[in-house]
Design an enzyme around this catalytic site. Structure first.
Site, PDB file in Angstrom:
ATOM      1  CG  HIS A  21      13.566  10.607  32.167  1.00  0.00           C
ATOM      2  ND1 HIS A  21      12.050  11.076  32.593  1.00  0.00           N
ATOM      3  CD2 HIS A  21      13.691   9.732  33.182  1.00  0.00           C
ATOM      4  CE1 HIS A  21      11.830  10.504  33.942  1.00  0.00           C
ATOM      5  NE2 HIS A  21      12.759   9.774  34.220  1.00  0.00           N
ATOM      6  NE  ARG A  26       2.923  13.893  32.341  1.00  0.00           N
ATOM      7  CZ  ARG A  26       3.211  14.453  31.465  1.00  0.00           C
ATOM      8  NH1 ARG A  26       3.261  15.686  31.495  1.00  0.00           N
ATOM      9  NH2 ARG A  26       3.279  13.775  30.305  1.00  0.00           N
ATOM     10  NE  ARG A  63      -1.514  11.047  35.886  1.00  0.00           N
ATOM     11  CZ  ARG A  63      -0.409  10.950  35.057  1.00  0.00           C
ATOM     12  NH1 ARG A  63      -0.570  10.286  33.891  1.00  0.00           N
ATOM     13  NH2 ARG A  63       0.807  11.556  35.381  1.00  0.00           N
ATOM     14  CD  GLU A 106      -2.607   4.590  33.505  1.00  0.00           C
ATOM     15  OE1 GLU A 106      -1.266   5.077  32.924  1.00  0.00           O
ATOM     16  OE2 GLU A 106      -2.851   4.729  34.687  1.00  0.00           O
ATOM     17  CG  ASN A 134       3.811   6.930  27.605  1.00  0.00           C
ATOM     18  OD1 ASN A 134       3.659   7.215  26.389  1.00  0.00           O
ATOM     19  ND2 ASN A 134       4.283   8.173  28.314  1.00  0.00           N
ATOM     20  CG  ASP A 135       2.246   3.041  32.562  1.00  0.00           C
ATOM     21  OD1 ASP A 135       3.353   2.417  32.388  1.00  0.00           O
ATOM     22  OD2 ASP A 135       1.866   3.657  33.345  1.00  0.00           O
ATOM     23  NE  ARG A 192       7.384   4.158  30.776  1.00  0.00           N
ATOM     24  CZ  ARG A 192       6.651   4.773  31.730  1.00  0.00           C
ATOM     25  NH1 ARG A 192       5.177   4.744  30.921  1.00  0.00           N
ATOM     26  NH2 ARG A 192       6.684   5.746  32.558  1.00  0.00           N
ATOM     27  CB  CYS A 244      -3.157  12.056  27.899  1.00  0.00           C
ATOM     28  SG  CYS A 244      -3.389  10.475  29.112  1.00  0.00           S
TER      29      CYS A 244
END
Length: 565
Positions: A198, A301, A337, A425, A448-449, A459, A496
């Site tokens: 975060h 999102r 998404r 992902e 990220n994933d 992560r 993204c």
């Protein structure tokens, strides 16, 4: 380590971590205020006739904390609003409050009961691992806020400095980072966290330098003048004033040049690259669109409409929300998404299964396995929101792992007259990119994933921050495979994830075949500016050099040698 290297500006102490947001900042070090101190072991038992009142105090304190966070969420946009809403929901969670009341029934006073209950849940979250483990910091933040309310203490968190300052901390809760003012908090450094924590995400949204996973950060004393170099992943104390002043001036000029960039996205030799925004609602979309720089939305999102509510939002409610984003970028590309809930973002109106490894469980598109109506309703709302729009929205599903899943989703989207795509992902989706692109019109890579799953590394683990770095050559190799499949079929391949916010990595991604980059709006101009200074051939060379490297650090250095800067 101690260094007098000229590159470290003559600092007396230099420590290193993982670079996550480019830039250089200089100022005094501040740290979050003290958390509530309560002698849990020495607390006297609560008399039986006072225990109901003590339980009411827990309810009142948790409601007050949740209300404050919810109010801040309503005044925020984008990722800030999303994390504040999620923390507000956690503050009034029935699970830990029930556990606290059970302890009170045994005579434990309210502050100790709150601490004990949340410790229980934190242990469970750690054991669950993955995205659940990421919420431990959030849990402890809720604990401290509720305990402070019970004890009549000021709300804990980051102090409001009188001068522009650097925040150093073990970790920062979302509720703290989401409320930062970049005019006074000019950089962040944390001992814990990773590239997709975060703290890193909000730092990108604010556009301030950030370094995480700094194991020796305690060596940088509170109050001393220090610098954070978010490009190299370095934090230093007491640098030479003249050396650091010149470097900061250079960094400011670079930041101003990025702020002055006006697009469109293209390399120095004219190769087009769409520069898009990540948004979470209509307000954040309008803010992103206002400067007229970005060319659309690469990731909308939609979770914000679903979180922290007891029932599913109606089709009408969803239609209104989606149309706000479509209208903000009227006539431009808008990629939406579908619901990416589950795991660390549970839905209150869905009974989620108990999972040993929720990060790899029923999340994203997989929620439709037991609740197909949620996906049907969302697609119906998207169809309604698209009526009369100047451009047809693009719709993609998260957590797609197989060709059959992609084909099923694409058929549902096409039946509603929308443009179908999927997120890449899960490594299997990257390996099967060509077959998946046979079924859909575009893909978007969630780095990220994809990084987490490729490297089998949580992560949020500071010990594994090097593994979850998107510069990992293995991750770049999967992206290359997806980019080649897109080029073969003349279909768009976007990114993204947070990788799209790194200017040099963005150039490497273009060299790997990526056609669009979507990031926090504050990060996008620096990406666009960097692309405008290099050719497509340089991007391709930088990509080859990064792929040939054996570590993220080596990949960064190899790409920088080609791209300059």
């Amino acid at each position: 380590m101690t260094s007098t290297d000229e590159n470290d500006f003559g600092a007396t102490t230099v420590v290193t971590g993982t670079a996550v947001v480019d830039g250089l900042a200089y100022g005094p070090v501040i740290r979050p205020g003290d958390r509530p101190d309560f002698d849990v072991a020495g607390a006297a038992d609560v008399p039986e006739d006072q225990r109901d009142a003590e339980k009411e105090r827990v309810d009142a304190a948790s409601a007050t904390v949740a209300g404050r966070l919810s109010d801040r969420a309503s005044k925020s946009t984008g990722a800030s609003a999303e994390v504040l809403a999620a923390t507000s929901s956690l503050a009034k969670d029935r699970g830990w409050t029930r556990a606290a009341k059970k302890l009170i029934d045994g005579g434990t006073p309210a502050p100790a009961a709150v601490a004990g209950a949340i410790d229980q849940f934190a242990d469970q979250f750690r054991q669950a691992g993955g995205l659940f483990a990421e919420r431990v910091t959030d849990l402890y933040d809720v604990r401290d806020r509720v305990m402070s309310e019970l004890l009549g203490l000021p709300e804990p968190g980051i102090p409001n400095p009188d001068v522009p300052s650097i925040v150093c901390a073990d970790d920062l809760a979302p509720a703290d980072t989401a409320g930062l003012d970049p005019a006074v908090v000019i950089a962040l450094a944390t001992r814990l966290g990773g590239p997709t924590s975060h703290t890193a995400i909000i730092a990108r949204q604010l556009g301030i330098p950030c370094v995480v996973a700094v194991a020796d950060l305690d060596r940088i004393a509170t109050g001393v003048p220090a610098f954070v170099d978010g490009t190299r992943g370095v934090v230093g104390a007491e640098p030479d004033p003249e050396k650091i002043a010149g470097a900061v001036d250079d960094a400011r000029r670079q930041a101003q040049a990025a702020a002055d960039w006006r697009g469109p996205g293209r390399t120095a030799d004219g190769h087009p690259v769409l520069i898009l925004a990540n948004v979470a609602d209509g307000a954040s979309a309008r803010t992103a669109a206002e400067p007229g720089i970005l060319e659309g939305v690469g990731l909308f999102r939609t979770e914000l409409a679903f979180l922290d509510r007891p029932d599913e939002p109606s089709v009408e409610e969803q239609t209104t929300l989606y149309r706000e984003v479509i209208d903000a970028f009227s006539g431009q590309k808008v990629v939406i998404r579908t619901l990416d809930a589950g795991s660390d973002k549970p839905l209150k109106f869905v009974t989620h299964p108990d999972e040993a490894n929720p990060a790899m469980g029923v999340r994203g598109n997989r929620i439709a396995l037991d609740h197909p109506e949620i996906r049907e309703h969302q697609l119906d709302a998207l169809q309604a929101a698209a009526q009369g729009a100047e451009a047809v929205p693009w719709v993609m599903a998260p957590m797609i792992a197989t060709v059959d899943e992609a084909a099923e989703f694409a058929a549902m989207v096409r039946a509603r007259g929308l443009v179908p795509g999927v997120m890449v992902e899960v490594p299997s989706a990257a390996v099967n990119a060509s077959a998946i692109l046979d079924q859909v019109d575009f893909v978007s890579i969630g780095t990220n994933d994809l990084t987490q799953y490729t490297m089998a590394a949580d992560r949020m683990s500071p010990e594994l921050a090097a593994l979850t770095d998107p510069w990992q050559p293995a991750v770049l190799a999967l992206i290359e495979r997806v980019g080649a499949a897109g080029a073969d079929q003349n279909k768009q391949v976007g990114v993204c994830g947070e990788a799209a916010a790194d200017p040099n990595l963005a150039c490497v991604l273009v060299g790997l075949g990526v056609t669009s980059l979507s990031a926090a709006p504050k990060a996008a101009p620096a990406v666009g500016l960097k692309l405008s200074t290099v050719t497509l051939d340089q991007c391709t060379q930088a990509a080859a050099a990064a792929l040939a490297a054996t570590s993220p650090a080596a990949a960064r250095d190899a790409a920088r040698a080609v791209l300059g800067g």
